[in-house]
Design an enzyme around this catalytic site. Structure first.
Site, PDB file in Angstrom:
ATOM      1  N   LYS A  57      41.473 -16.772  -3.823  1.00  0.00           N
ATOM      2  CA  LYS A  57      40.823 -15.952  -2.790  1.00  0.00           C
ATOM      3  C   LYS A  57      41.418 -16.317  -1.426  1.00  0.00           C
ATOM      4  CE  LYS A  57      36.080 -14.864  -1.219  1.00  0.00           C
ATOM      5  NZ  LYS A  57      36.111 -13.408  -1.396  1.00  0.00           N
ATOM      6  N   GLU A 111     -33.205  17.784  -8.712  1.00  0.00           N
ATOM      7  CA  GLU A 111     -33.638  18.505  -7.521  1.00  0.00           C
ATOM      8  C   GLU A 111     -33.092  19.920  -7.557  1.00  0.00           C
ATOM      9  OE1 GLU A 111     -31.883  16.769  -4.059  1.00  0.00           O
ATOM     10  OE2 GLU A 111     -29.874  16.741  -4.915  1.00  0.00           O
ATOM     11  N   HIS A 132      44.364 -10.854   2.072  1.00  0.00           N
ATOM     12  CA  HIS A 132      44.240  -9.898   3.179  1.00  0.00           C
ATOM     13  C   HIS A 132      45.571  -9.846   3.910  1.00  0.00           C
ATOM     14  CE1 HIS A 132      39.708  -9.232   3.711  1.00  0.00           C
ATOM     15  NE2 HIS A 132      39.908  -9.760   2.517  1.00  0.00           N
ATOM     16  N   ASN A 141     -31.144  22.318  -4.983  1.00  0.00           N
ATOM     17  CA  ASN A 141     -30.477  22.414  -3.694  1.00  0.00           C
ATOM     18  C   ASN A 141     -30.634  23.835  -3.177  1.00  0.00           C
ATOM     19  OD1 ASN A 141     -29.266  19.962  -2.759  1.00  0.00           O
ATOM     20  ND2 ASN A 141     -27.962  20.020  -4.577  1.00  0.00           N
ATOM     21  N   THR A 177      32.799 -16.512   4.086  1.00  0.00           N
ATOM     22  CA  THR A 177      31.366 -16.309   4.307  1.00  0.00           C
ATOM     23  C   THR A 177      30.556 -17.121   3.283  1.00  0.00           C
ATOM     24  OG1 THR A 177      31.830 -14.051   5.011  1.00  0.00           O
ATOM     25  CG2 THR A 177      29.547 -14.584   4.520  1.00  0.00           C
ATOM     26  N   HIS A 233      43.654 -12.464  -4.589  1.00  0.00           N
ATOM     27  CA  HIS A 233      43.068 -11.564  -3.592  1.00  0.00           C
ATOM     28  C   HIS A 233      43.517 -12.035  -2.220  1.00  0.00           C
ATOM     29  CE1 HIS A 233      39.198 -10.149  -1.327  1.00  0.00           C
ATOM     30  NE2 HIS A 233      40.273  -9.460  -0.994  1.00  0.00           N
ATOM     31  N   GLU A 267     -19.100  23.922  -4.809  1.00  0.00           N
ATOM     32  CA  GLU A 267     -18.443  24.288  -6.056  1.00  0.00           C
ATOM     33  C   GLU A 267     -18.870  25.650  -6.594  1.00  0.00           C
ATOM     34  OE1 GLU A 267     -21.983  21.582  -6.858  1.00  0.00           O
ATOM     35  OE2 GLU A 267     -20.313  21.684  -5.432  1.00  0.00           O
ATOM     36  N   GLU A 290     -30.361  20.915 -10.386  1.00  0.00           N
ATOM     37  CA  GLU A 290     -29.462  19.837 -10.805  1.00  0.00           C
ATOM     38  C   GLU A 290     -30.152  18.933 -11.816  1.00  0.00           C
ATOM     39  OE1 GLU A 290     -27.102  18.029  -7.874  1.00  0.00           O
ATOM     40  OE2 GLU A 290     -27.070  19.759  -6.547  1.00  0.00           O
ATOM     41  N   ASP A 292      32.803 -20.404  -3.831  1.00  0.00           N
ATOM     42  CA  ASP A 292      31.938 -21.111  -2.898  1.00  0.00           C
ATOM     43  C   ASP A 292      32.678 -21.203  -1.576  1.00  0.00           C
ATOM     44  OD1 ASP A 292      29.509 -22.906  -2.340  1.00  0.00           O
ATOM     45  OD2 ASP A 292      31.213 -24.154  -1.722  1.00  0.00           O
ATOM     46  N   ASP A 344      34.260  -2.285   0.216  1.00  0.00           N
ATOM     47  CA  ASP A 344      34.499  -2.477   1.644  1.00  0.00           C
ATOM     48  C   ASP A 344      34.460  -1.211   2.479  1.00  0.00           C
ATOM     49  OD1 ASP A 344      34.845  -5.161   1.239  1.00  0.00           O
ATOM     50  OD2 ASP A 344      36.995  -5.006   0.905  1.00  0.00           O
ATOM     51  N   ARG A 366     -11.224  19.444  -5.011  1.00  0.00           N
ATOM     52  CA  ARG A 366     -11.353  19.378  -3.562  1.00  0.00           C
ATOM     53  C   ARG A 366     -10.189  18.563  -3.003  1.00  0.00           C
ATOM     54  NH1 ARG A 366     -17.865  18.443  -2.575  1.00  0.00           N
ATOM     55  NH2 ARG A 366     -18.579  19.620  -4.409  1.00  0.00           N
TER      56      ARG A 366
END
Length: 1149
Positions: free
Chosen positions: A721, A303, A753, A305, A876, A751, A311, A290, A658, A561, A356
Site C-alpha cells: 500500500k 345509554e 498513488h 345518545n 489514515t 496500490h 359513525e 348502546e 494498519d 474514490d 377515523r
C-alpha cells in the site's frame, strides 16, 4: 318552442324545490366535518344554512360551506372550545338572522338539555330530543343494564356505597359527553381518587360540565349500538346495529355495520329492546341505543345518545337512508311514514366500515400533531365515502379541537370486500406536513382479530402488536424538501465550492462484444469473472488461480474514490469492460464514513445495490485492522461482527492494513476475515525508499521481515500500500523482486498513488519483477496499453478503457466544485511523504482554517511533524495525526524545536496528537520519541500494546434495542454495526434520512446545485416509479418563521415546501482577543467550534486542567489551563465559532 327567461340561481332553485317551506333556514351549532355533513343534506332539502365559528376557526372549511357564517364573540372573549358552548350568544345570532332550525351535531352542546330548552323557548325548532334520565326508565322497562350509580357522583363518599356493592373494576363516565373524554377505568381503590378527579377535570374542559357517574366495568365486551329514528307520534324504527368495539381510551376508532359474529338471537333481542325502550320514553328524532355484549353473549344497555353519531355513515351505507335528512324532517313535524321509513321496508345491503383518520402520531402514544398540511391527496372510487373538514393542502391544524381530519367509509357486498376496500383507500391517501394515524389503521385492519370480526372494546390496549406500524415512505415530499433546501441555502455538502461545470445528461458509452462488432447488452451482467472461483472453491483456490495467471490483474478503485478526493488518476470505473478485473475496491475505509456523512447514503445499501448489478467481479474493501472502517479501536466482537456482515452482504476480498504497520492490530482483522470466509489480502503500508541506502529505518529487511510475519498469519494475498506514491521504479524492482524470490507462490498486489508522476514506470517495473496485480491508479489506459501485447497483459481491452474514460471525463465535471486545483504531479512528495488522498483533503482543510496561502509552509511542517512523531507510517488515521500537527504548527508559527519546548510547558495539543502519543492507534515501529511523548500526554494513561485488548465486548443486542426505541423497527442488524462504529455519524445520517429520505436517487446535478426556474427533470424512485419535477418559484422570507416557501410542480400537481433560510439568521459577532502577555487569558489555539465547555465561572482549576474542546475539520483540540487559579469569566458558549486567538476564559489567582 317555450323559452324560460327567468334568471336562475341557487336561490331560485331552492325556492322552487323546498321540502320544509315553513322552516327554510338551518344553523349548525358545530364545526368541522359534521357541520359540513349537515349543510350538504340541508342544501339537498333546499334549505339555507348558517355556520358559526370561533376566532380560531375563522379559516376553517365549514365556515364557507354554509350560505352564511358568523363569528361567536370577539377574538379574546371565548376560548376556542368555549365559543361553541356560548349558548346565549348562539341563540341571539340565530334569532337575529332568522334561523328556523338548529342542529347541534355531536359533541359540544348536542347533549345539553338546557340548550335544547333555550332553543325551543326562542321559537326555533331543535333537531334532536330533550335528554331524559334514560337508565332509570330502562330498568322500568325490564331491559338489563350495567350496574351504575342512579345519578351524578361528585365526591368519593357518594361513590362508596356503589363500590362496596359491586366492587372493581368500575368506569367513571362524563354525564354530558362522549368520544372517550371524561372516562377512566379504575381497578383498585387506591387509584380511585386520582382518576376520579382527572375524569371530572377532562369532562369540564371538553363539555363545560364536570358531572360524572359510575358503572360496573365489563372485561373484553363488544360494543354494539342500534340506530333509532322516532317521530312525534311515537313511531319508532331501527336501522340495525353497528359494532363499535374498536376503541382507544373509550373513543371509537373503527366501526362496522352490521356487526360480525353476533348471534341472530342476540341481535334480534338487542334491536327489539332498543325500539321498546325508545317507545317507552316517547323518544323523538334520531338516537343511538348502546349496549355491551359480554363473552357469554349477555347484553347490557348502557345509554341512549340523543344525537347524531360520528359513525352514522356506515348505517347510511348499508340501508341507503340519509339519517340527517330524517332528523331534519322529523324536527319539522314529518312522520316516519311520510318519509317512507317503515321497518319492514328497511333491509341491510352489504357491509360498511368507517375509519377515523386523525392528526395523531401513533408512534408517540397518539400525541396530536399540529401544523400545515403540505400535501393532501385523498382516496376515491366505487364504494368509498369521505366526510372531512380540514382535508386540503395548506390547511392549518391547530391544537384547539378534536384531531379528526376525515372519516373514510367503505361499502362492500361482503365484510371482506369492505375491509380490503378501506385498506386500499387508506393506502391511497397522501397526507404530508402532519402525522396521521393511517399507519396504525392499516396495521389494525390487517390484524387477524379484526379481519375475523373478533375485536373487543380494549382490543387496542390489549394488543401491543398493533403498534408495529405500517411505515409511510413519504419519499416525494422529502425529496422536494432536499431540493428546496438546495434552492434556498445552496448545497450543504462539505468541501463544495460553487456549482458543477457540467449540467447536461451524461453520455453512456457502448462496449463492443468480445465476439463481434455488435454492442454488449448492458441490461444483464456478464457471466464471466473471477468471483465464481471464490464462491465455488474458496479463498485459497482464488489466490492460487491469481498467482497462476500469467498477466497482471487490475483492481479498479473508482467506485471507492469517486466521491472522495478527486485526483486525475482516480477517475476510472467498471462495466462489462472490466470483467477480467481482479476486483472492484468499492467499499470500506473512508467510503463508509463519506457515504453517511456527506452523501447521506447508507453504505450497506450501496454495497447491496452494486452487488446485485455486478455479480461476476470480486468486491474488495479496505479494512483498517482493529479499526474496521473507523478511526479508533473497537471491542473485538464489533470487528468480528462487522466482517461477518460485510462478507454476507457482498464483500469478497478484505484488504487489511494498519496505519502504523502494527501487526497486533492487523492480526485481529485477519482472524475476523478468516472466520467470515473472506479473501485475506494483508497490506504493508510503504514509506521511505528501499533504493536509498541512506534511509535505513524502512529498508528492504524491514519489509521482508514484516512479510514473513504476515505469511505466518496465513494470508492469501500480500498487498503493498503505497499511499504517498513513494515507490520509485528502482525501489519497486527491489521490493517486489525480493518478495517474489522468497515467496514464489504468494500473490502480490500493489496500490500506488501517482502524486509525483512516476506511477506508470514504477508499476511496469513491479510487473516485470513479479507483481500479480495493481490498482487502476496510476493511468489504467497507459498501463493496459504498455502491456497489451505482452504475456503480462491485463485481459482488459484498451478500447474499453477509452470508452469508460469518455464517461468518467463527463462525470468528473459534475464534481468540478470539489476539485483541489492540483493539475499536475508534485515531486515534493518525496520530501514530505504526504499520502495522495490526504494531499487534496489537507489542502481543503487548510483553506477552511485560513491557511490556504500557506500551503508551502504546511508541506514543510508536515515533514517536520512526521519526524516529531518518530518518522511513522502515514496512512489514515496516522496521517491525520501528522497533518493535524502540521496545521497546528503553521497556525501558531511554531518550528520543530518550538513544539519540543512548548510540550514542556502544559501546552494544549489537538486530541488526535495526544491520543496518538498515548498509544490509541497502536505502537509505531521503533517506538514513540521521548521525552516528547511524556511531555505531551503528561498524566494521561498510556497504552503499550493493542488498544482494543482492554475494551469490553459491546452488547450489540442492547444497542439494537436502543436504536429500535429511537428509530423504529426498520433498524436492521447492519445498522447496528454502523452505529457501533460511527455512533455520531450514524445518528446524523438518520436525522438526514428522516428529513430528506433516500437522496441517493437524486441525480448528481440536482444533488449538488439547484435547478433553473422552469426546468423539468425526472427522479426514478424505483423501477416503474418516476417523479416528474419542475422548479416553479421561491417565495419571500417570512419574518415570523424565518422560512421561504419553494414551489414545485410534482407529477402535474403544485407542491410547496417550507424551507428555513439559514442565511437569514446569520449574526456577526466581534470577539475579544486574548492578551498573550497575560497567562490568565486563555485564547483559542486555532480556529474552530466550541463543542464542549468543561468549567464554569468560579470553579478552581490547576495548570493542565481541561477548559473546553474545540473542533475544526474533524480535528478536536482540548484547551487546557496554562496556570492554576479560579475561572473569573467565560467568554464563549458551546457551538460558538472562534478564530485563533479569540478569548475563551479569564483566570485569576
Amino acid at each position: 318552442m317555450y323559452h324560460d327567461h327567468t334568471d336562475h340561481s341557487v336561490e331560485t332553485i331552492r325556492r322552487d324545490s323546498q321540502v320544509l317551506g315553513h322552516l327554510p333556514k338551518l344553523m349548525v351549532v358545530n364545526r368541522g366535518e359534521i357541520a359540513i355533513r349537515i349543510f350538504r343534506t340541508a342544501h339537498e332539502l333546499s334549505m339555507k344554512t348558517v355556520a358559526i365559528f370561533s376566532h380560531e376557526d375563522r379559516l376553517s372549511t365549514h365556515r364557507y360551506k354554509a350560505d352564511e357564517a358568523y363569528q361567536i364573540g370577539d377574538p379574546s372573549q371565548h376560548t376556542p372550545v368555549g365559543a361553541y358552548l356560548a349558548q346565549d350568544e348562539i341563540i341571539r345570532i340565530a334569532k337575529s338572522k332568522g334561523v328556523s332550525m338548529i342542529h347541534p351535531g355531536y359533541g359540544f352542546l348536542s347533549e345539553n338539555a338546557s340548550f335544547a330548552r333555550k332553543v325551543e323557548e326562542a321559537g326555533i325548532a331543535y333537531v334532536g330530543p330533550t335528554p331524559d334520565i334514560i337508565e332509570k326508565l330502562a330498568i322500568e322497562c325490564g331491559i338489563p343494564v350495567v350496574p351504575g350509580t342512579p345519578g351524578p357522583v361528585s365526591t368519593f363518599d357518594q361513590a362508596k356505597d356503589f363500590i362496596e356493592e359491586y366492587g372493581f373494576p368500575i368506569i367513571i363516565k362524563a354525564a354530558m359527553g362522549g368520544g372517550g373524554r371524561g372516562m377512566r377505568v379504575v381497578r383498585e381503590l387506591e387509584n380511585f381518587e386520582d382518576l376520579f378527579n382527572r375524569a371530572k377535570s377532562e369532562a369540564l374542559a371538553a363539555f363545560g360540565d364536570g358531572t360524572v357517574f359510575l358503572e360496573r366495568f365489563l372485561e373484553r365486551p363488544k360494543h354494539i349500538e342500534v340506530q333509532l329514528l322516532a317521530d312525534k307520534e311515537g313511531n319508532v324504527i331501527h336501522l340495525f346495529e353497528r359494532d363499535c368495539s374498536v376503541q382507544r381510551r373509550h373513543q371509537k376508532v373503527v366501526e362496522v355495520a352490521p356487526a360480525i359474529n353476533l348471534k341472530s338471537s342476540v341481535r334480534d333481542a338487542i334491536l327489539n329492546d332498543a325500539v321498546k325502550l325508545a317507545k317507552h320514553v316517547h323518544y323523538r328524532n334520531a338516537g343511538t341505543a348502546e349496549f355491551l355484549v359480554d363473552q357469554q353473549d349477555r347484553y347490557y344497555f348502557i345509554e341512549i345518545n340523543p344525537r347524531i353519531q360520528v359513525e352514522h355513515t356506515i348505517t347510511e351505507e348499508i340501508t341507503g337512508i340519509d339519517i340527517v335528512a330524517a332528523q331534519i324532517q322529523i324536527a319539522g313535524g314529518a312522520l316516519l311514514a311520510h318519509q317512507n321509513l317503515i321497518q319492514d321496508r328497511i333491509q341491510v345491503l352489504g357491509h360498511a366500515i368507517q375509519c377515523r383518520v386523525t392528526t395523531e402520531d401513533p408512534a408517540q402514544n397518539f400525541q396530536p400533531d399540529t401544523g400545515k398540511i403540505e400535501v393532501y391527496r385523498s382516496a376515491g372510487g366505487n364504494g368509498v365515502r369521505l366526510d372531512g373538514g380540514a382535508g386540503y393542502a395548506g390547511a392549518i391544524i391547530t391544537p384547539h379541537y378534536d384531531s379528526l381530519l376525515v372519516k373514510v367509509t367503505c361499502w362492500g357486498k361482503t365484510y371482506e370486500i369492505a375491509r380490503r376496500k378501506i385498506l386500499r383507500s387508506l393506502t391511497e391517501f397522501r397526507i404530508r406536513g402532519v402525522k396521521t394515524n393511517i399507519p396504525f389503521l392499516q396495521r389494525l385492519l390487517i390484524h387477524s382479530a379484526f379481519a375475523n370480526g373478533e375485536a373487543w372494546t380494549t382490543f387496542i390496549d390489549d394488543t401491543p402488536d398493533l403498534f408495529r406500524l405500517v411505515e409511510s415512505k413519504n419519499r416525494a415530499q422529502k425529496i422536494l424538501k432536499y431540493l428546496g433546501d438546495v434552492v434556498v441555502n445552496g448545497s450543504s455538502i462539505k468541501g463544495q465550492i460553487g456549482e458543477p461545470s457540467f449540467k447536461q445528461p451524461l453520455y453512456l458509452p457502448t462496449i463492443r462484444s468480445q465476439d463481434g462488432p455488435e454492442p454488449v447488452d448492458l441490461s444483464s451482467p456478464p457471466e464471466r469473472g473471477w468471483r465464481h472461483i471464490i464462491q465455488e472453491q474458496g479463498p485459497e483456490a482464488f489466490a492460487k488461480a491469481v498467482r497462476e495467471y500469467k498477466g497482471v490483474l487490475i483492481m479498479d478503485t473508482t467506485w471507492r474514490d469517486a466521491h472522495q478526493s478527486l485526483l486525475a488518476t482516480r477517475v476510472r470505473t467498471i462495466a462489462h469492460a472490466l470483467a477480467n478485473a481482479y476486483s472492484l475496491e468499492m467499499w470500506g475505509g473512508a467510503t463508509f464514513d463519506v457515504s453517511m456523512r456527506f452523501l447521506y447514503e447508507d453504505p450497506w445499501d450501496r454495497l447491496m445495490k452494486l452487488r446485485k448489478l455486478v455479480p461476476n467481479i470480486p468486491f474488495q474493501m479496505l479494512l483498517r485492522g482493529a479499526n474496521a472502517v473507523g478511526y479508533t479501536s473497537y471491542p473485538d466482537n464489533v470487528i468480528y461482527d462487522f466482517c461477518k456482515k460485510a462478507k454476507e452482504h457482498g464483500v469478497d476480498i478484505f484488504r487489511i492494513f494498519d496505519s502504523l504497520n502494527y501487526l497486533e492490530n492487523m492480526k485481529l482483522g485477519i482472524d475476523a476475515v478468516r472466520k467470515a470466509g473472506g479473501v485475506i489480502e494483508a497490506a504493508i503500508c510503504y514509506t521511505g525508499d528501499v533504493s536509498d541506502p541512506n534511509k535505513t529505518k524502512y529498508n528492504i529487511d524491514y519489509y521482508l521481515n514484516f512479510t514473513q510475519e504476515l505469511v505466518n498469519e496465513g494470508i492469501h494475498v500480500l498487498g503493498i500500500k503505497d499511499m504517498a506514491g513513494l515507490l520509485k521504479p528502482e525501489a519497486a524492482e527491489i521490493l517486489i523482486g525480493s518478495i517474489r524470490k522468497r515467496w514464489p507462490d504468494l500473490p502480490i498486489h500493489v496500490h500506488t498513488h501517482d502524486t509525483a508522476g512516476t506511477g506508470v514506470a514504477s508499476m511496469l517495473a513491479a510487473a516485470k519483477a513479479g507483481m500479480s496485480g495493481l490498482t487502476s491508479q496510476p493511468s489504467m489506459g497507459a498501463f493496459v496499453s504498455a502491456l497489451e501485447h505482452s504475456e503480462l497483459g491485463t485481459g482488459i481491452r484498451l478500447e474499453d478503457v477509452h470508452a469508460l474514460n469518455e464517461y468518467w471525463e463527463q462525470a468528473r465535471k459534475l464534481y468540478s466544485c470539489f476539485e483541489s486545483g492540483v493539475l499536475s504531479g508534485d515531486s515534493s512528495v518525496y520530501e514530505h511523504e504526504m499520502p495522495g488522498g490526504q494531499y487534496t483533503n489537507l489542502m481543503f482543510q487548510a483553506s477552511q482554517l485560513g491557511l490556504g496561502k500557506q500551503w508551502k509552509e504546511i508541506k514543510k511542517a508536515y515533514a517536520e511533524a512526521n519526524y516529531l512523531c518518530g518518522d511513522i507510517i502515514k496512512v489514515t488515521p496516522s496521517s491525520k495525526v501528522v497533518g493535524d500537527l502540521a496545521q497546528f504548527m503553521v497556525t501558531n508559527k511554531w518550528s520543530y524545536n518550538d513544539v519540543i519546548e512548548k510540550a514542556k510547558n502544559n501546552t494544549s495539543f489537538p486530541v488526535s496528537i495526544v491520543e496518538f502519543f498515548q498509544g490509541y492507534l497502536g505502537q509505531p515501529y521503533g517506538g514513540f520519541p521521548e521525552p516528547l511523548r511524556s511531555n505531551i500526554i503528561r498524566d494521561l494513561p498510556r497504552i503499550d500494546g493493542r488498544p482494543g485488548t482492554t475494551l469490553k465486548s459491546k452488547d450489540l443486542d442492547e444497542l439494537k434495542k436502543e436504536l429500535i426505541a429511537k428509530y423504529g423497527r426498520s433498524i436492521r442488524d447492519i445498522d447496528v454495526s454502523s452505529a457501533a462504529i460511527y455512533p455520531k455519524v450514524f445518528a446524523e445520517y438518520r436525522e438526514q434520512l428522516e428529513k430528506f429520505g433516500d437522496v441517493s436517487v437524486i441525480p448528481t446535478r440536482y444533488f449538488l446545485c439547484k435547478p433553473e426556474i422552469g426546468e423539468e427533470f425526472c427522479i426514478n424512485l424505483e423501477e416503474g416509479v418516476t417523479l416528474i419535477i419542475k422548479f416553479l418559484a421561491i417565495g419571500p422570507l417570512s419574518t415570523t418563521t424565518g422560512k421561504r416557501e419553494v414551489f414545485f410542480d410534482l407529477n402535474g400537481e403544485t407542491r410547496a415546501v417550507g424551507i428555513e433560510d439559514r442565511s437569514a439568521a446569520v449574526e456577526h459577532v466581534h470577539r475579544k482577543k486574548a492578551d498573550t502577555g497575560n497567562p490568565g487569558e486563555v485564547g483559542a489555539p486555532m480556529s474552530g467550534v466550541v463543542i464542549e465547555i468543561r468549567v464554569h465561572e468560579g470553579s478552581e482549576v490547576k495548570a493542565g486542567d481541561p477548559i473546553c474542546v474545540l473542533s475544526a475539520m474533524k480535528m478536536e483540540t482540548i484547551v487546557s489551563s496554562p496556570v492554576s487559579g479560579k475561572i473569573d469569566h467565560i467568554e464563549v458558549k458551546e457551538s460558538d465559532s472562534l478564530s485563533a486567538g479569540d478569548l475563551i476564559v479569564k483566570i485569576i489567582k
